[in-house]
Design an enzyme around this catalytic site. Structure first.
Site, PDB file in Angstrom:
ATOM      1  N   LYS A 138       0.884  -1.384   0.082  1.00 44.23           N
ATOM      2  CA  LYS A 138      -0.047  -0.072  -0.153  1.00 44.23           C
ATOM      3  C   LYS A 138       0.789   1.260   0.019  1.00 44.23           C
ATOM      4  O   LYS A 138       2.007   1.254   0.424  1.00 44.23           O
ATOM      5  CB  LYS A 138      -0.895   0.064   1.343  1.00 44.23           C
ATOM      6  CG  LYS A 138      -2.171   1.027   1.296  1.00 44.23           C
ATOM      7  CD  LYS A 138      -2.880   0.870   2.599  1.00 44.23           C
ATOM      8  CE  LYS A 138      -3.784   1.947   2.574  1.00 44.23           C
ATOM      9  NZ  LYS A 138      -4.514   1.607   4.080  1.00 44.23           N
ATOM     10  N   SER A 187      -9.279   2.123   3.405  1.00 46.31           N
ATOM     11  CA  SER A 187      -8.285   2.808   2.460  1.00 46.31           C
ATOM     12  C   SER A 187      -7.387   1.995   1.757  1.00 46.31           C
ATOM     13  O   SER A 187      -6.752   2.470   0.954  1.00 46.31           O
ATOM     14  CB  SER A 187      -7.814   3.781   3.646  1.00 46.31           C
ATOM     15  OG  SER A 187      -6.847   3.141   4.328  1.00 46.31           O
ATOM     16  N   SER A 230      -9.648  -0.823   7.554  1.00 44.83           N
ATOM     17  CA  SER A 230      -9.187  -0.318   6.084  1.00 44.83           C
ATOM     18  C   SER A 230      -8.680  -1.398   5.393  1.00 44.83           C
ATOM     19  O   SER A 230      -8.377  -1.559   4.202  1.00 44.83           O
ATOM     20  CB  SER A 230      -8.056   0.742   6.276  1.00 44.83           C
ATOM     21  OG  SER A 230      -8.801   1.951   6.395  1.00 44.83           O
TER      22      SER A 230
END
Length: 483
Positions: A87, A161, A185
Site C-alpha cells: 500500500k 483505505s 481499512s
C-alpha cells in the site's frame, strides 16, 4: 446470468501466493515470467481499475532475474520470486510514500520493516497501490490519483483505505498484497471485493517507521483470495522492529490454516456500537451473513445471537484517529494541497491531542474488560464465554464511485459511519479480526462478514476461516473486470 454466476473457476487465471511459491520452487515457472505477467496485467487494467500509484517495473524485473538465479542455485525461501504489492502508506526505498496525497514528496531512503521482511522472505515488490488521503475513508478516491474501481463492478468503490491493494488482488493483478487497517481499512475493502483480509493483533506486523501508528489504531495486514495465502503472507511479514512498543508472541498462521478449529461457541451480533447514525445492516448484507452463520452451525459450531457491551467506545476512537491524521498531515510539505476534509481532521486532531489522547488511550484497559466479557465472563457471572464474535463487516454493499464527492467533513463522517459501523472498535482494542467473503447482492456486489476474537486469537480465527472456506469455496468466483 449474473456476473457472479458467469465468472466461476477460471483455470487460466493467475495462481495464488502459495501456488506461485510452489511452482517457482518446483521449477514449473520463473520469477521473471510471473513478474512480467503481473506488470502486463497491471498496465492493462490501470485505465479501468487504477489500482496502483507507483510501479517498480525495471527494479522488479531485475529482482526477479536474481530470484531465478537463487532458485536455480537451490535456495528456498517462503516467497522467493513471487510478485506482491504494498500500500502507498508503506515505505519502499526509492519511491515516495504519498499515502494518497497530492504534491511532490522525496523518495523514501529505506524500506519499512514490513517491506524489509517481505524482501527477506524473497518476495518481489512490483509496486505500491492506491490509498485514499492518509487512510481516512472507506473509499479510494482523491484528486491526486483519481478513483480506484471495484473489479466486480467498476461503477463502485472497492472500499478503502486499502482499496488499491484489494482491487489488485481481486482482479488477479498480483496474488496477494499488504494493506493497513486503522478503522477497518483491510477488512472493509476485503468485504467489498470478495477477499480474505486479516487485521492482526496490534504489533503482529510492524508499522515502523511509524511505530504506534495513529495512536495504536493502525496495523498492517494481508489481503488474498484464500485463507492459506493470507496466512502465508502474515507469516512472512510478522515480527517487530527494535523500536516497536507492541510485541505479541509469535503465531504460526499457515499451520493454523491447516488445523481443525474444533467446536466453537460463536456470538452473532447485528447491533453495531453507538454511532448516533441509526446504522443497521442492509437486507442483502443481513441475508448473506445469516447464510454464513447457518453454514457455521451446519459445520458443528454453536451460533447464538449476542450483544457485545461496546459502551461509549467511540470516545476512545475519535481523539486517537484525528490525532493520527494531524501527526501525518503536519508532515506534508504542501498542506494547501490536502483535501479540505483532511484539514478539518487536522484541526480537530490538534485540539484533541495531548491530554485528551492520553485519556482516550487510558480507557483501553476498561474497554478490554467490558467487551472482553463476551469471551471471558467475569468470575461469578452466569453463562459461558464465546470463542468468536461474528458480525457484518459493513452495513451496506459497496457504494458507487463519487458517493462521497463534495460532502463536508461532518457529512462524510456520517455517510461512512452509516456504511461501515462495525469494524473500528477492534482497532481501539488492538485485537485481531478476519473478513471472510459472505456472498453477493442480487446485482453481483460482494459483501463480507467479520470473525473477531479476543487478544492474540489469530490462530483460532484463521482455523475457523479456513474451515468455512473449504465449505463455501468462495475462491471459485472471480470478478468480470479481471484482465
Amino acid at each position: 446470468m449474473s456476473s457472479v454466476e458467469s465468472t466461476g473457476t477460471d483455470v487460466g487465471a493467475p495462481a495464488g501466493l502459495a501456488d506461485s511459491a510452489r511452482a517457482l520452487a518446483d521449477g514449473r515457472t520463473s520469477s521473471v515470467r510471473l513478474v512480467t505477467d503481473a506488470l502486463a496485467r497491471i498496465e492493462a487494467s490501470q485505465g479501468t481499475l487504477n489500482a496502483f500509484r507507483h510501479l517498480r517495473a525495471s527494479a522488479a524485473l531485475a529482482e526477479a532475474a536474481e530470484a531465478d538465479r537463487r532458485l536455480g542455485a537451490g535456495e528456498r525461501l517462503p516467497l522467493l520470486g513471487v510478485p506482491v504489492a504494498v500500500k502507498d502508506d508503506t515505505d519502499v526505498a526509492g519511491l515516495p510514500t504519498h499515502f494518497g496525497c497530492a504534491g511532490e514528496l522525496p523518495a523514501a531512503t529505506a524500506d519499512s520493516e514490513s517491506v524489509r521482511r517481505l524482501r527477506a522472505a524473497g518476495a518481489v515488490i512490483v509496486g505500491k497501490t492506491n490509498s485514499c488521503e492518509l487512510g481516512q475513508w472507506p473509499f479510494t478516491e482523491g484528486s491526486a490519483f483519481g478513483a480506484t474501481r471495484n473489479p466486480w463492478n467498476t461503477a463502485h468503490t472497492p472500499g478503502g483505505s486499502s482499496g488499491g491493494s484489494a482491487a489488485a488482488v481481486a482482479a488477479g493483478l498480483v496474488p496477494a498484497a499488504l494493506g493497513s487497517d486503522g478503522a477497518g481499512s483491510v477488512r472493509i475493502p476485503a468485504a467489498w471485493t470478495h477477499l480474505v483480509g486479516i487485521k492482526p493483533q496490534r504489533g503482529r506486523i510492524s508499522v515502523h517507521p511509524h511505530s504506534d501508528a495513529f495512536q495504536g489504531l493502525t496495523v498492517n495486514g494481508p489481503l488474498a483470495r484464500t485463507v492459506a495465502d493470507a496466512a502465508l503472507l502474515l507469516d512472512a511479514v510478522a515480527g517487530a522492529h527494535p523500536d516497536d512498543p507492541h510485541r505479541p508472541p509469535p503465531v504460526r498462521a499457515s499451520a493454523a490454516a491447516r488445523r481443525d478449529p474444533g467446536r466453537l461457541r460463536i456470538a452473532l451480533a447485528w447491533r453495531p456500537p453507538l454511532t448516533l447514525t441509526g446504522a443497521a445492516p442492509h437486507p442483502d448484507v443481513r441475508r448473506a451473513v445469516t447464510e454464513l452463520a447457518e453454514a457455521l452451525a451446519r459445520l458443528g459450531h454453536h451460533v447464538e445471537e449476542a450483544r457485545p457491551r461496546y459502551g461509549l467506545i467511540g470516545l476512545g476512537f475519535l481523539p486517537r484517529a484525528t490525532a493520527g491524521i494531524a501527526e501525518l498531515a503536519a508532515l506534508h510539505p504542501e498542506p494547501a494541497l490536502l483535501d479540505p476534509r483532511t484539514r478539518s481532521a487536522l484541526r480537530t486532531g490538534t485540539r484533541l491531542g495531548g491530554r485528551v489522547v492520553r485519556a482516550a488511550r487510558a480507557r483501553e484497559v476498561r474497554q478490554h474488560r467490558r467487551i472482553g466479557a463476551l469471551f471471558h465472563p467475569p468470575r461469578g457471572r452466569a453463562g459461558t464465554g464465546f470463542d468468536v464474535l461474528l458480525t457484518p463487516t459493513t452495513a451496506l454493499p459497496p457504494p458507487r464511485i463519487g458517493r462521497f464527492d463534495g460532502l463536508s467533513a461532518w457529512r462524510t463522517d456520517v455517510a461512512m459511519t452509516e456504511a461501515c459501523p462495525y469494524a473500528w472498535p477492534w482497532n481501539v482494542l488492538g485485537w485481531p479480526g478476519i473478513n471472510v467473503p459472505a456472498g453477493f447482492t442480487p446485482g453481483g456486489l460482494p459483501v463480507g462478514a467479520q470473525l473477531l476474537g479476543p487478544s492474540r486469537s489469530e490462530e483460532r480465527l484463521i482455523s475457523l476461516a479456513a474451515q468455512l472456506e473449504a465449505d463455501r469455496r468462495w475462491y471459485e468466483h472471480r470478478p468480470p473486470a479481471a484482465p
